[in-house]
Write an enzyme that holds these catalytic residues in place. Structure first.
Site, PDB file in Angstrom:
ATOM      1  N   HIS A 139      -4.144  -6.641   9.433  1.00  0.00           N
ATOM      2  CA  HIS A 139      -4.335  -7.899   8.689  1.00  0.00           C
ATOM      3  C   HIS A 139      -3.271  -8.849   9.207  1.00  0.00           C
ATOM      4  O   HIS A 139      -2.124  -8.443   9.332  1.00  0.00           O
ATOM      5  CB  HIS A 139      -4.069  -7.724   7.196  1.00  0.00           C
ATOM      6  CG  HIS A 139      -4.829  -6.641   6.526  1.00  0.00           C
ATOM      7  ND1 HIS A 139      -5.665  -6.882   5.473  1.00  0.00           N
ATOM      8  CD2 HIS A 139      -4.870  -5.304   6.738  1.00  0.00           C
ATOM      9  CE1 HIS A 139      -6.180  -5.729   5.044  1.00  0.00           C
ATOM     10  NE2 HIS A 139      -5.720  -4.756   5.806  1.00  0.00           N
ATOM     11  N   ARG A 162      -6.967 -16.098  -6.863  1.00  0.00           N
ATOM     12  CA  ARG A 162      -6.275 -15.016  -7.552  1.00  0.00           C
ATOM     13  C   ARG A 162      -5.797 -15.541  -8.892  1.00  0.00           C
ATOM     14  O   ARG A 162      -5.219 -16.624  -8.973  1.00  0.00           O
ATOM     15  CB  ARG A 162      -5.071 -14.525  -6.733  1.00  0.00           C
ATOM     16  CG  ARG A 162      -5.510 -13.965  -5.380  1.00  0.00           C
ATOM     17  CD  ARG A 162      -4.353 -13.415  -4.587  1.00  0.00           C
ATOM     18  NE  ARG A 162      -4.824 -13.097  -3.237  1.00  0.00           N
ATOM     19  CZ  ARG A 162      -4.032 -12.744  -2.221  1.00  0.00           C
ATOM     20  NH1 ARG A 162      -2.726 -12.663  -2.406  1.00  0.00           N
ATOM     21  NH2 ARG A 162      -4.542 -12.478  -1.047  1.00  0.00           N
ATOM     22  N   GLN A 194      -6.246 -19.018   3.633  1.00  0.00           N
ATOM     23  CA  GLN A 194      -5.309 -18.528   4.642  1.00  0.00           C
ATOM     24  C   GLN A 194      -5.915 -18.698   6.022  1.00  0.00           C
ATOM     25  O   GLN A 194      -7.129 -18.734   6.175  1.00  0.00           O
ATOM     26  CB  GLN A 194      -5.028 -17.032   4.423  1.00  0.00           C
ATOM     27  CG  GLN A 194      -4.366 -16.730   3.105  1.00  0.00           C
ATOM     28  CD  GLN A 194      -4.092 -15.253   2.942  1.00  0.00           C
ATOM     29  OE1 GLN A 194      -4.931 -14.426   3.244  1.00  0.00           O
ATOM     30  NE2 GLN A 194      -2.909 -14.926   2.470  1.00  0.00           N
ATOM     31  N   ASP A 235      -6.600 -16.573   8.005  1.00  0.00           N
ATOM     32  CA  ASP A 235      -6.688 -15.129   7.857  1.00  0.00           C
ATOM     33  C   ASP A 235      -7.466 -14.511   9.009  1.00  0.00           C
ATOM     34  O   ASP A 235      -8.423 -15.103   9.504  1.00  0.00           O
ATOM     35  CB  ASP A 235      -7.446 -14.861   6.550  1.00  0.00           C
ATOM     36  CG  ASP A 235      -7.175 -13.503   5.966  1.00  0.00           C
ATOM     37  OD1 ASP A 235      -6.345 -12.770   6.528  1.00  0.00           O
ATOM     38  OD2 ASP A 235      -7.807 -13.182   4.946  1.00  0.00           O
ATOM     39  N   LYS A 257       4.411  -3.864   6.757  1.00  0.00           N
ATOM     40  CA  LYS A 257       4.123  -5.227   7.192  1.00  0.00           C
ATOM     41  C   LYS A 257       5.322  -5.827   7.907  1.00  0.00           C
ATOM     42  O   LYS A 257       6.461  -5.437   7.662  1.00  0.00           O
ATOM     43  CB  LYS A 257       3.839  -6.176   6.029  1.00  0.00           C
ATOM     44  CG  LYS A 257       3.407  -5.593   4.732  1.00  0.00           C
ATOM     45  CD  LYS A 257       2.944  -6.689   3.802  1.00  0.00           C
ATOM     46  CE  LYS A 257       3.964  -7.089   2.768  1.00  0.00           C
ATOM     47  NZ  LYS A 257       3.452  -8.027   1.767  1.00  0.00           N
ATOM     48  N   CYS A 300     -10.380  -9.356   3.450  1.00  0.00           N
ATOM     49  CA  CYS A 300     -10.520  -8.094   4.186  1.00  0.00           C
ATOM     50  C   CYS A 300     -11.717  -7.236   3.772  1.00  0.00           C
ATOM     51  O   CYS A 300     -12.402  -6.701   4.656  1.00  0.00           O
ATOM     52  CB  CYS A 300      -9.217  -7.304   4.188  1.00  0.00           C
ATOM     53  SG  CYS A 300      -8.246  -7.406   2.695  1.00  0.00           S
ATOM     54  N   HIS A 321      -8.630 -10.353  10.563  1.00  0.00           N
ATOM     55  CA  HIS A 321      -8.530  -8.892  10.569  1.00  0.00           C
ATOM     56  C   HIS A 321      -8.928  -8.406  11.939  1.00  0.00           C
ATOM     57  O   HIS A 321      -9.989  -8.770  12.445  1.00  0.00           O
ATOM     58  CB  HIS A 321      -9.383  -8.300   9.450  1.00  0.00           C
ATOM     59  CG  HIS A 321      -8.913  -8.760   8.115  1.00  0.00           C
ATOM     60  ND1 HIS A 321      -9.443  -9.853   7.478  1.00  0.00           N
ATOM     61  CD2 HIS A 321      -7.879  -8.336   7.343  1.00  0.00           C
ATOM     62  CE1 HIS A 321      -8.781 -10.063   6.354  1.00  0.00           C
ATOM     63  NE2 HIS A 321      -7.826  -9.173   6.241  1.00  0.00           N
TER      64      HIS A 321
END
Length: 609
Positions: free
Chosen positions: A482, A334, A352, A354, A436, A305, A356
């Site tokens: 997200h 991570r 991911q 992923d 979320k 992000c 945005h």
RNA sequence: GCCCUCAUAGCUCAGUUGGCAGAGCGCGUUCUUGGUAAGAACGAGGUCAUGAGUUCGAAUCUCAUUGAGGGCUCCA
């Protein structure tokens, strides 16, 4: 992206408001144990078994401090502060003492007592005293059987002889009240069911689950392995990489249809980026941060992000180009604490699906609907029907106002319900920047893992100073979402491998067809079949080994290859193949071209089976 | 990170009170040339996780390190 990898256990419990006391308390009398509903009986058996366990522990360790011992999904546990670590022999000993208590079949009685009296009774039991202090009411529950007493809100069998079938399964460490700053206790787990048959069935199911473990299947099917040379970072072998890429290709196909723009942003950034996003301040300990030779502090990205915000900010944006859906499959890192790593489901290196979404605030509702439609389609197409949907609400630390949060949570819930999903609530579990929606699936052992998610971000557009020019010609702040459908590809693969037990649908199967020559002289034709399949962009494996055909079939079955194509004299003469499916069905001989058309159709429709 | 347990061949695991490193599967070679879930023989393969220590002697006992497994509120 928030801590999308977080584990959570099912918080729902049918007995959450279980507050009534037994008849001994003097409140309204309750029906006899035998007349209670079966799930209430089971709950009480497990709860009483926890007491009987504590009784046994206090016999074995008179100095033990006992903490809490609730009934749980498959049985019960109890936490203790003990003078020495427990051994497996201790568990046998304790179980024998529990059985003796069951044989004595003494009554279990309870009553409400004043707190002062409770403090006297539990003198020398610091955990009980702390619990007494934390209880709001003036009186507390006190339950007794035989020589054993416990602080307890109740819900018990009438006698110790009513516990059903149980066994102590294992012990483990557990922090007092789950707080890592507080003492480490020893937790003893037991399984309990009404009858021996049900207990055995459960124990067998646990063993069966071990056979579906994705770590085991990953090795047996040669998909991936985890290696001490890079803890928590999977090595995908060729077959695992095929799976991984097939999933990415699928999502990428949908991006075309759903109007996403795939981008690729850097892996490593000046830490300034994460200071701007706030991740540096909040999650620094979970990031891989290093200093370059020229003293600049750099960080490997733990999420996409901030990079996407940075990318957004490099140009001016008109309301006409919103929603802007930036997608990325980059690998993320991570520095998860060593104790939480687990196969593919909890890793340090992952990617991911992923994205945005930057949009006008008024477009949030339609973006939610579009995302839910896409999500449902993906899960359906993968045969994943047992999804659990949760709304994670305002945590203790948050940005924005409580009113904003309530409105946002209500909006998410309405959108989920509009899609026809039931949803549970997880108060306090939201990201600090917004609530979320989480999509959870269970692994083979019943542990629940978050895969997909969509999150409203009420923070980052502000921090990065993101704007767009509205129809009025003025600057406005975009809304930011997200979202991920599969979530971490690693975690998804882990859960999905267990779900399918490695029997992947054709479009995902690393080897789609095993070509099996009956004798060596059929190998040239088998190679020809393999080449024809490859020309149709299918993934065959020709088994040229010197084993007998039966052994080759067995090997293909164990590898869970969807189709086996046996070729001998007859097939070679007719340019055909004898088709056998993974399910064990012999489809008989089929012209090679017809077989290829069939497999290609099954692949292109992404048939689940 | 913390508690407990574990680490022996590619995999699954034996290895007794401290006394020569084992099996099955897999792998290689040879024989076998086959019709829908294991054909046979032979062979190769080990720094017993790593590092210290105890001992005449350590896979085995002790300590440390690394990694893995189970667990760390399903709240009296």
């Amino acid at each position: 992206m928030a801590r999308a990898q977080g584990v959570r256990y099912d918080a729902s419990h049918p007995h959450a408001e279980h507050t009534h006391m037994t008849a001994a308390s003097g409140a309204r009398p309750e029906p006899p144990f035998a007349e209670l509903p079966p799930d209430e009986q089971l709950f009480r058996m497990r709860h009483s078994a926890a007491h009987v366990l504590a009784e046994a522990v206090l016999q074995l360790f008179p100095d033990a401090k006992y903490a809490i011992g609730p009934p749980i999904e498959h049985g019960f546990y109890y936490d203790f502060d003990l003078p020495r670590p427990l051994t497996p022999d201790d568990l046998h000993d304790l179980e024998a003492r529990m059985r003796a208590s069951v044989a004595r079949d003494v009554p279990i009685t309870g009553r409400q007592i004043p707190k002062d009296e409770a403090r006297r009774l539990f003198a020398g039991q610091p955990y009980k005293l702390e619990l007494i202090d934390d209880i709001a009411e003036p009186t507390v529950g006190h339950f007794v059987h035989g020589d054993f007493q416990d602080l307890c809100r109740g819900g018990h069998t009438e006698r110790t002889g009513q516990l059903g079938a149980f066994t102590l399964t294992h012990s483990a460490g557990a922090y007092w009240r789950g707080d890592e700053r507080r003492p480490m206790l020893q937790r003893i787990y037991g399984a309990l069911f009404p009858t021996p048959g049900e207990l055995d069935a459960y124990l067998e199911a646990v063993e069966e689950a071990g056979r579906r473990d994705h770590r085991r299947l990953g090795r047996e099917l040669d998909l991936f392995h985890l290696d001490p040379i890079s803890p928590g970072s999977p090595f995908y072998h060729q077959k695992g990489a095929v799976l991984y890429n097939a999933l990415v290709d699928y999502i990428r196909d949908l991006y075309l249809e759903y109007g996403y723009a795939e981008v690729i942003t850097p892996q490593i950034f000046e830490t300034e980026l994460f200071k701007t996003s706030g991740h540096y301040q909040n999650f620094r300990g979970d990031m891989f941060i290093f200093t370059a030779a020229d003293e600049r502090e750099l960080a490997v990205k733990p999420m996409n992000c901030p990079g996407h915000c940075w990318l957004y900010r490099t140009g001016l944006h008109s309301y006409r180009e919103l929603p802007l859906r930036l997608a990325e499959f980059s690998r993320l890192h991570r520095n998860e604490r060593s104790g939480v790593l687990h196969g593919l489901t909890r890793v340090r290196s992952f990617a991911q699906d992923d994205s945005h979404i930057f949009c006008e605030p008024a477009q949030v509702a339609s973006e939610l609907a579009l995302f839910f439609a896409m999500t449902r389609r993906v899960y359906d197409s993968l045969g994943l029907t047992d999804v659990a949907v949760y709304i994670a609400g305002r945590p203790e630390r948050y940005v924005g106002t409580p009113e904003d949060w309530s409105a946002a949570e209500a909006q998410l819930e309405a959108a989920v319900r509009a899609e026809g999903w039931d949803c549970g609530l997880l108060p306090g579990e939201g990201a600090f920047y917004g609530p979320k929606v989480e999509f959870h699936f269970k692994d083979a052992l019943g542990r629940s893992w978050q895969v997909g998610t969509i999150q409203l971000d009420m923070n980052m557009p502000e921090r990065f100073g993101l704007t767009y020019i509205g129809a009025d010609g003025a600057e406005h702040r975009p809304a930011m979402l997200h979202r991920a459908i599969l979530g971490s590809l690693e975690r998804f693969l882990g859960v999905y491998i267990e779900h399918t037990e490695g029997r992947f649908p054709l479009w995902l199967a690393p080897v789609q067809a095993a070509v099996i020559p009956i004798a060596d002289r059929h190998l040239p034709y088998a190679e020809e079949v393999g080449a024809a399949l490859r020309a149709a962009r299918l993934r065959p494996a020709v088994d040229g080994s010197s084993q007998r055909m039966q052994a080759k079939i067995r090997e293909a079955q164990l590898q869970k290859v969807p189709y086996m194509l046996v070729v001998g004299d007859r097939e070679a003469a007719e340019r055909a193949v004898a088709v056998r499916t993974r399910a064990g069905g012999d489809l008989g001989a089929m012209p090679l071209d017809a077989l290829i058309a069939r497999l290609a159709a099954e692949r292109d429709t992404r048939a689940v089976l």
